[in-house]
Design an enzyme around this catalytic site. Structure first.
Site, PDB file in Angstrom:
ATOM      1  N   MET A  42      -4.020  -1.826   6.398  1.00 13.41           N
ATOM      2  CA  MET A  42      -4.022  -0.751   5.408  1.00 13.41           C
ATOM      3  C   MET A  42      -2.446  -0.509   5.265  1.00 13.41           C
ATOM      4  SD  MET A  42      -5.272   3.000   6.820  1.00 13.41           S
ATOM      5  CE  MET A  42      -4.915   2.832   8.684  1.00 13.41           C
ATOM      6  N   PRO A  43      -2.362  -0.382   3.947  1.00 12.89           N
ATOM      7  CA  PRO A  43      -0.772   0.283   3.593  1.00 12.89           C
ATOM      8  C   PRO A  43      -0.463   1.706   3.684  1.00 12.89           C
ATOM      9  CG  PRO A  43      -1.925  -0.737   1.543  1.00 12.89           C
ATOM     10  CD  PRO A  43      -3.027  -0.597   2.586  1.00 12.89           C
ATOM     11  N   ALA A  44       0.657   2.055   4.262  1.00 14.56           N
ATOM     12  CA  ALA A  44       0.743   3.645   4.667  1.00 14.56           C
ATOM     13  C   ALA A  44       2.342   3.844   3.828  1.00 14.56           C
ATOM     14  CB  ALA A  44       0.855   3.953   5.948  1.00 14.56           C
ATOM     15  N   ASP A  56      -3.054   4.958   2.176  1.00 17.76           N
ATOM     16  CA  ASP A  56      -2.410   6.326   3.035  1.00 17.76           C
ATOM     17  C   ASP A  56      -1.017   6.672   2.366  1.00 17.76           C
ATOM     18  OD1 ASP A  56      -4.757   6.621   4.616  1.00 17.76           O
ATOM     19  OD2 ASP A  56      -3.638   5.649   6.234  1.00 17.76           O
TER      20      ASP A  56
END
Length: 63
Positions: A1-3, A40
């Site tokens: 998941m990219p943050a 996110d």
């Protein structure tokens, strides 16, 4: 998941921040082929008194 973390001066309206995160989320979804729920974004609002560029606090700048 990219943050994704975004540091910016404080004071922008909730509507502007909402537009920003929607647009960035869509760009990440389009580029990484992931779902929006996987993205996110953390907005870190900083006072101009706590940010300096070129050896000068932004709170000391004119204009």
């Amino acid at each position: 998941m990219p943050a994704i973390r975004i540091d910016m001066f404080e004071g922008r309206s909730p509507e502007i921040k909402r537009e920003l995160v929607e647009n960035i989320t869509q760009a990440v979804v389009d580029t990484l082929k992931c779902s929006p729920e996987a993205v996110d974004i953390i907005l870190n609002e900083v006072s101009r008194a706590h940010w300096a560029t070129g050896g000068k606090l932004w709170s000391d700048r004119q204009g």
